[in-house]
Design an enzyme around this catalytic site. Structure first.
Site, short mmCIF file in Angstrom:
data_model
loop_
_atom_site.label_atom_id
_atom_site.label_comp_id
_atom_site.label_asym_id
_atom_site.label_seq_id
_atom_site.Cartn_x
_atom_site.Cartn_y
_atom_site.Cartn_z
N ASN A 383 40.61 -56.33 -66.15
CA ASN A 383 39.71 -55.93 -67.21
C ASN A 383 39.62 -57.00 -68.30
O ASN A 383 38.65 -57.75 -68.36
CB ASN A 383 40.15 -54.58 -67.77
N ASP A 384 40.65 -57.09 -69.11
CA ASP A 384 40.57 -58.01 -70.25
C ASP A 384 40.36 -59.46 -69.83
O ASP A 384 39.71 -60.22 -70.54
CB ASP A 384 41.84 -57.90 -71.10
N VAL A 385 40.91 -59.85 -68.66
CA VAL A 385 40.83 -61.26 -68.25
C VAL A 385 39.45 -61.65 -67.75
O VAL A 385 39.21 -62.81 -67.44
CB VAL A 385 41.90 -61.60 -67.17
N SER A 424 44.34 -53.71 -73.42
CA SER A 424 44.35 -53.98 -74.85
C SER A 424 43.51 -52.97 -75.61
O SER A 424 43.50 -52.96 -76.82
CB SER A 424 43.82 -55.38 -75.11
#
Lengths: 459, 100
Positions: A383-385, A424
């Site tokens: 997700n965040d990456v 996050s």
């Protein structure tokens, strides 16, 4: 056994440790490296039994056998996905051992020299912080401790506690014969400091913290090595302290999170850097059949695995799907973000376990420029990456973090359990892009369905 | 040990540690962290020395010494097993060109 023999053995052990670490930094020799280091460790342990005037040998053997057996068994049985917390807990134990060495030296009243006392106290402090900090890190990764725990005025409390511990440490150094109350209080505070420093740190920053604590333990071991006049401990400890520090910097750089930020301004929800800009568009759902046909008739597919894939244990299924697509003439590659999984390189280990050959695995730098030529980017449990706001939105807490530019691929398919935000807690702009489709479901089931449909397309 | 000689050892060991892993590919970061975690398991030797010199008449010393050896042995054994398991994955694999 003669003393010179023991000292010579320690010297060789230190040399082999360094050669072992060197070997471990190349994939070709890595396995040899750990085996050499293993022999060196056994040799160091055996030789130590022949030291003159050694008492309590029975108790010693009992401690080695019980401690070794517990750790050996737990290390053998743990799942590959849970490796990071095992590294954390074993590291904490090393820190605890270093602190206990200092405690025993003080209890025996053997430390008279101020330089020795200073290094003993420093080693005890760092070792205790590494111990309690690693225990917290273990509890978090293992899911025992769910929430980041943050005190009001956390940074002030940290500094206050650190100063108080340092003052007590100083008192121990200057005292001729420090009282046991003073020593106990010092250790209690040092342990509390480690716990309080680590507890507010969120899961995404955990690898950096574990690596930092690993370097800490190295330093603590090196310092206690000086106290004991044992150069093997000094060399091994300081080498690990230095290489651990470098490794921590590399990891922090990969996440664009300076180490000071990791410790002092933990990432939590959107709170750290505001809410970020509003994201426009809608999420568009895709069926497993759609996904199967898009990928089957693509010429190049990039699979972007994240921790979500690893916890679902889907890496074997994903590799099965990749092989199936390749049989149909599709070029399949794996794109790995430096911090995919729980630590840098963790995802590579998990994919290797599933049998994915290394020449199909590409780093961020190797593949990022190629995304516009990739027909389908399949994001599984990451997700965040892959969140493009890291490139575009200066107000986002993850702004500046290097990401995989999957949004530039012709089509993006995201396999995701539900509609929630990432680790996050930041909304992912990728999901709202026109070229992005969502395939909901657990990675394991979703990929299994895709496999079924790909097979149906073949016949 | 001579104070200054020890200082030189600290300094050289620090440079060695920094240099030894400076060209490590990302795929080996986790195994290497685990490997260095194993190497500081040599604290076991220090723990054995202090337990060996503890006063057998003093239960507090024996307990602390036992804990030190227990933790040190766990660090060494656990660190080895975990690292070995991770690196076993690299056995027989095609090595990747460029080493990146």
């Amino acid at each position: 056994m003669a003393n010179w023999f023991i000292q010579a053995s320690y010297f060789i052990v230190a040399v082999v440790f360094i050669l072992g670490l060197k070997a471990m930094s190349s994939p070709v020799t890595a396995r040899k490296g750990i085996v050499w280091a293993g022999y060196a460790m056994v040799a160091a342990t055996v030789v130590t039994f022949f030291m003159p005037d050694l008492h309590n040998v029975g108790l010693m053997v009992l401690a080695i056998v019980s401690g070794g057996a517990v750790a050996w068994w737990s290390g053998k049985t743990v799942k590959m996905t849970d490796m990071p917390q095992m590294v954390a807990i074993y590291n904490g134990m090393g820190g605890g051992a270093a602190a206990a060495i200092a405690a025993l030296e003080f209890a025996r009243g053997e430390i008279n020299d101020p330089v020795v006392a200073t290094l003993a106290v420093l080693g005890a402090l760092i070792g205790s912080v590494a111990f309690s900090g690693s225990c917290i890190a273990y509890a978090k990764l293992q899911g025992i401790m769910k929430n980041a725990f943050r005190l009001p005025n956390q940074n002030l409390v940290n500094i206050g506690l650190a100063v108080l511990t340092a003052v007590l440490g100083l008192a121990i150094i200057v005292a001729d014969a420090p009282s046991s109350t003073l020593i106990v209080l010092f250790f209690v505070l040092a342990l509390a400091l480690g716990a309080i420093l680590t507890s507010p740190i969120g899961g995404a920053d955990m690898p950096v913290v574990i690596s930092l604590l690993n370097a800490f333990t190295g330093l603590a071991v090196g310092f206690e090595g000086y106290v004991l006049g044992n150069p093997a401990l000094i060399v091994a400890g300081i080498v690990v302290g230095a290489s651990g520090t470098l490794l921590t910097q590399l990891m922090a750089k990969a996440m664009n999170r300076p180490i000071t930020n990791v410790i002092f301004t933990p990432l939590s929800g959107g709170a750290a850097g505001g809410e970020g800009e509003a994201i426009e568009g809608t999420m568009k759902e895709f069926s497993a059949l759609d996904a199967a046909s898009v990928m089957r008739y693509a010429s190049k597919v990039a699979i972007v695995p994240g921790y979500g894939m690893a916890v679902a244990g889907a890496q074997h299924k994903v590799w099965e799907m990749a092989q199936l697509l390749e049989e149909g003439g599709v070029e399949v590659v794996f794109a790995i973000h430096p911090v995919a999984g729980r630590m840098p390189g963790h995802m590579n280990v998990l994919l290797a376990e599933a049998g994915v050959p290394y020449d199909k695995i590409f780093d961020l730098e190797e593949i990022n420029a190629d995304f516009p030529q990739i027909d389908v980017a399949l994001v599984i449990g990451a997700n965040d990456v892959v969140n493009p706001v890291a490139r575009t939105d200066k107000t986002s807490p993850i702004y500046g973090m290097p990401i995989l530019n999957v949004d530039m691929a012709q089509n993006v398919i995201v396999v995701k359990r539900g509609k929630g935000a990432g680790y996050s807690g930041i909304e992912n702009a990728l999901f709202y892009k026109d070229n992005c489709r969502m395939l909901y479901g657990s990675a394991q089931e979703a990929i299994a369905q895709v496999i079924t449909h790909v097979k149906a397309l073949e016949s | 040990m001579e104070g200054y000689a020890a200082l030189y050892i600290f300094m050289l060991a620090a440079f060695t540690g920094y240099e030894v892993i400076s060209r490590v590919p990302v795929i080996l970061h986790t195994p290497l962290m685990s490997g260095s975690n194993f190497v500081h398991g040599v604290v076991l030797v220090g723990a054995m020395v202090v337990l060996g010199h503890a006063d057998p008449e003093e239960p507090v010393q024996l307990v602390i010494g036992f804990v030190a050896v227990f933790l040190g042995a766990a660090n060494a054994a656990g660190g080895y097993v975990v690292t070995e398991r991770m690196l076993a994955m690299f056995k027989g694999g095609n090595k990747k060109e460029g080493g990146a």
